[in-house]
Motif scaffolding. Structure first.
Motif, PDB file in Angstrom:
ATOM      1  N   THR A 171       0.738  -1.249   0.177  1.00  0.00           N
ATOM      2  CA  THR A 171       0.086  -0.249  -0.042  1.00  0.00           C
ATOM      3  C   THR A 171       0.911   1.107  -0.225  1.00  0.00           C
ATOM      4  N   ARG A 177       2.905   6.016  -5.420  1.00  0.00           N
ATOM      5  CA  ARG A 177       2.506   6.491  -6.803  1.00  0.00           C
ATOM      6  C   ARG A 177       1.295   7.409  -7.052  1.00  0.00           C
ATOM      7  N   SER A 178       0.481   7.207  -6.206  1.00  0.00           N
ATOM      8  CA  SER A 178      -0.730   8.038  -6.211  1.00  0.00           C
ATOM      9  C   SER A 178      -0.350   9.694  -5.995  1.00  0.00           C
ATOM     10  N   MET A 179       0.763   9.843  -5.416  1.00  0.00           N
ATOM     11  CA  MET A 179       1.125  11.360  -5.204  1.00  0.00           C
ATOM     12  C   MET A 179       2.365  11.722  -6.357  1.00  0.00           C
ATOM     13  N   GLY A 180       2.432  10.775  -7.398  1.00  0.00           N
ATOM     14  CA  GLY A 180       2.978  11.191  -8.517  1.00  0.00           C
ATOM     15  C   GLY A 180       4.412  10.492  -8.630  1.00  0.00           C
TER      16      GLY A 180
ATOM     17  N   ARG B  58      -9.442   4.663  -6.475  1.00  0.00           N
ATOM     18  CA  ARG B  58      -8.093   4.405  -7.152  1.00  0.00           C
ATOM     19  C   ARG B  58      -8.155   4.918  -8.664  1.00  0.00           C
ATOM     20  N   VAL B  61      -7.352   8.552  -8.387  1.00  0.00           N
ATOM     21  CA  VAL B  61      -5.888   9.221  -8.223  1.00  0.00           C
ATOM     22  C   VAL B  61      -5.249   8.569  -9.272  1.00  0.00           C
ATOM     23  N   HIS B  90      -1.788  15.266  -8.530  1.00  0.00           N
ATOM     24  CA  HIS B  90      -1.135  14.208  -7.666  1.00  0.00           C
ATOM     25  C   HIS B  90      -1.121  15.172  -6.357  1.00  0.00           C
ATOM     26  N   MET B  95      -5.030  10.654  -1.276  1.00  0.00           N
ATOM     27  CA  MET B  95      -5.883   9.375  -0.992  1.00  0.00           C
ATOM     28  C   MET B  95      -5.343   8.898   0.625  1.00  0.00           C
ATOM     29  N   PHE B  97      -5.583   5.547   2.947  1.00  0.00           N
ATOM     30  CA  PHE B  97      -5.857   4.194   2.799  1.00  0.00           C
ATOM     31  C   PHE B  97      -6.372   3.417   3.953  1.00  0.00           C
ATOM     32  N   ARG B 167      -0.136  12.539   5.762  1.00  0.00           N
ATOM     33  CA  ARG B 167       0.713  12.180   4.236  1.00  0.00           C
ATOM     34  C   ARG B 167      -0.392  13.009   3.348  1.00  0.00           C
TER      35      ARG B 167
END
Lengths: 286, 321
Positions: A171, A177-180, B58, B61, B90, B95, B97, B167
């Motif tokens: 995860t 990855r989702s933050m680039g 998912r 993003v 981004h 996200m 989790f 985060r």
């Protein structure tokens, strides 16, 4: 490293005396290699036909060989070759196996091709592969390292490949990855840091097997040049005198076994330290 | 959908290639989902596991590739956006989790994890600014700034999830997609983390997509809710209206399944006991027909479209209500 951290690392060794013994043998070998010129009582290559094939005695603790060279001095100097080959093989296996394994896992198309090539290499027994390569490349120290290293590069690649496949699905990697995050970021910040512990363990085992491989090549005359003392060379030279001078076989043989065995013990202890499932055994939290 | 929607998802389709028993299948995990998120709004997505609610998040993003539909962020097409566009996505759509134990890298400090979005996109001028922003963000989620130097294994589940939220809000995004952010936590900690998210939403004026299987949690936090079933939206509306007067039989059974603290109030009506149909063999008509108490012959043939009921942004996909 703080004092607490140092204690954490030493714990699995302290908890098992045999692992501590392994660490002791290993450190002795390293010291012998580093301090060989000062530690050895004689010049390892000084020939003295008058005292050839003397059994161990007060002057020559490990006896002398067929040219009257001091066996103890030669055994000590051989540690240098052993460590050189061992580190060379480990470096080669890591330098090739880590990038190939990581890239194969991150780029499945490339991975399919590369991993099939690794499969082909793995189909050969390691020593046979090394012998074949030496025959093609010609005997030399570098080629011996390459030849043995190639055999252990395959297992290293497999381990790295498997671990990276698992890490890729973590995860925290998805979060990144989702933050680039790009590939380089993922490898540098998430994958490599999580590979260090298992690779440390793998390195210790590769080092141990490299000792055996190098000794085999030396014995066959395909490893270190004969003028350089190495345990494998000493075995090879002594085999015609084995009934008259068994000490020539015993001391280098014992050193090969001892270093390989000690590296395995250290590798086991490291694995226990780094595998969280074993941590409870040593009374650590978390 | 009005013009001040910050996020506009239309007819989103996501499918996965699956191999089973040597055969290749394409599983349509999300099958034409449209939703809009207004500025400052919390939109809940609810549904049972496997209904595609997580996949919607998912896809937004960019963790999975959509194979149909469009995602527009502030009016800009996010799926076809260039480098600059993706970078804005981004930083602006982030996200949180589900599993706080898996979502933090065990080898990185909390501070490094919290600062990650900023590090990746190069927003910090120097180390001093970075540590100041990390400390500020940790304080905002109720963690002592000294946690920046700690590792995840030193934290409890609730503390980890706070770090996971930190985060997602450094630098402050426009939208937070929260994927079951409290379902892995102890009940006592759930409420704290939910309160934190509601506080942050107000302070930072976040819009939020809140994905959960728990209608109770959705009821507390979201303004509007969409109910998903097998990759489609079956009901949509204001949270209070949907919870108090569910129309779709699936929504009704979900609400009937909420445990009540008062044992004298027995759970009445149908409680779902059967499994939904396999995604490998989607039924030809309404996907819910096999489990539906109201199912008629038409439901087995005709797929019900999501149609507005005319009042209060309510919409429904059912032939018989």
């Amino acid at each position: 490293m703080s004092r607490d951290a140092a204690i954490l690392w030493l714990k699995p060794f302290i908890a098992r005396p045999i692992a501590l013994a392994g660490l002791g043998i290993l450190l002795t070998t390293v010291l012998a290699a580093l301090l060989a010129p000062w530690l050895s009582p004689y010049d390892p290559n000084a020939i003295d036909p008058v005292i050839r094939l003397t059994p161990p005695n007060a002057i020559h603790w490990f006896g002398t060989d067929q040219f009257g060279r001091d066996t103890l001095s030669r055994v000590i100097h051989s540690a240098r070759m052993a460590l050189l080959i061992g580190s060379g093989v480990v470096l080669f296996a890591l330098a090739t196996g880590v990038p190939v394994g990581i890239l194969s896992a991150l780029f499945p198309r490339l991975g399919h091709v590369l991993m099939r090539m690794i499969d082909v290499l793995m189909a050969f027994p390691t020593l046979l592969l090394a012998l074949g390569l030496i025959v093609i490349l010609g005997p030399s120290l570098t080629n011996a390292i390459l030849a043995i290293g190639l055999g252990y590069m395959t297992t290293t690649t497999r381990i790295v490949y498997g671990l990276t496949l698992r890490l890729r699905a973590e995860t925290y990697v998805e979060a990144s990855r989702s933050m680039g995050a790009g590939t380089i970021w993922l490898i540098g910040r998430h994958i490599l840091p999580n590979l260090i512990s298992p690779l440390l363990v793998q390195a210790s085992f590769v080092f141990a097997f490299a000792q055996l491989g190098a000794a085999s090549l030396d014995f066959l005359g395909l490893g270190a040049p004969p003028e350089i003392p190495s345990w494998g060379n000493m075995l090879a030279e002594s085999r015609t005198f084995v009934t008259r001078a068994p000490w020539l076989l015993f001391f280098p043989g014992m050193m090969i076994v001892a270093t390989a065995f000690s590296l395995n013990l250290v590798g086991d202890a490291l694995r226990d330290r780094l595998d969280p499932r074993f941590r409870q055994v040593f009374g650590e939290k978390g | 959908m009005s013009g001040d929607d910050i996020l506009d998802v239309r007819d989103l389709k996501v499918s996965f290639a699956v191999r089973r028993a040597g055969r290749k299948y394409r599983v349509q995990a999300v099958d034409g989902v449209s939703l809009a998120l207004a500025e400052g709004e919390v939109l809940g997505i609810v549904g049972e596991s496997g209904c595609g609610k997580t996949t919607v998040g998912r896809a937004i993003v960019g963790l999975v590739q959509a194979n149909g539909g469009s995602i527009r962020f502030k009016g800009v097409d996010a799926m076809g956006a260039g480098r600059a566009g993706r970078r804005a996505m981004h930083l602006n759509v982030r996200m949180v989790f589900q599993d706080p134990y898996a979502s933090l890298n065990p080898r990185r400090t909390i501070g490094d994890s919290v600062a990650e979005a900023g590090d990746i996109n190069g927003i910090f001028r120097d180390r001093a600014e970075r540590s100041a922003m990390v400390a500020e963000t940790l304080a905002a989620v109720g963690l002592n700034p000294s946690f920046a130097a700690r590792y995840p294994y030193e934290l409890s589940g609730g503390q980890r999830q706070r770090a996971g939220i930190a985060r997602a809000i450094l630098p402050t995004p426009s939208i937070v997609i929260a994927d079951e952010p409290v379902s892995a936590l102890d009940v006592s900690v759930q409420a704290q983390v939910l309160n934190l998210m509601m506080d942050l939403r107000e302070q930072l004026r976040l819009s939020m997509l809140f994905i959960s299987h728990d209608l109770g949690v959705i009821g507390q936090i979201s303004d509007r809710v969409v109910v998903m079933y097998m990759g489609r939206i079956v009901e949509r509306g204001r949270t209070r209206t949907v919870l108090d007067h569910p129309l779709h039989p699936y929504t009704r059974s979900l609400i009937a399944a909420i445990p009540l603290p008062d044992p004298s109030k027995r759970i009445l009506g149908a409680i779902e006991t059967s499994e939904p149909p396999s995604l490998f063999k989607r039924p030809s008509g309404c996907a819910y027909a096999a489990r539906c108490p109201l199912a008629s012959e038409r439901c087995l043939i005709d797929v019900p479209e999501l149609r507005s009921t005319g009042t209060d942004e309510r919409a429904l996909a059912c032939h018989n209500v």
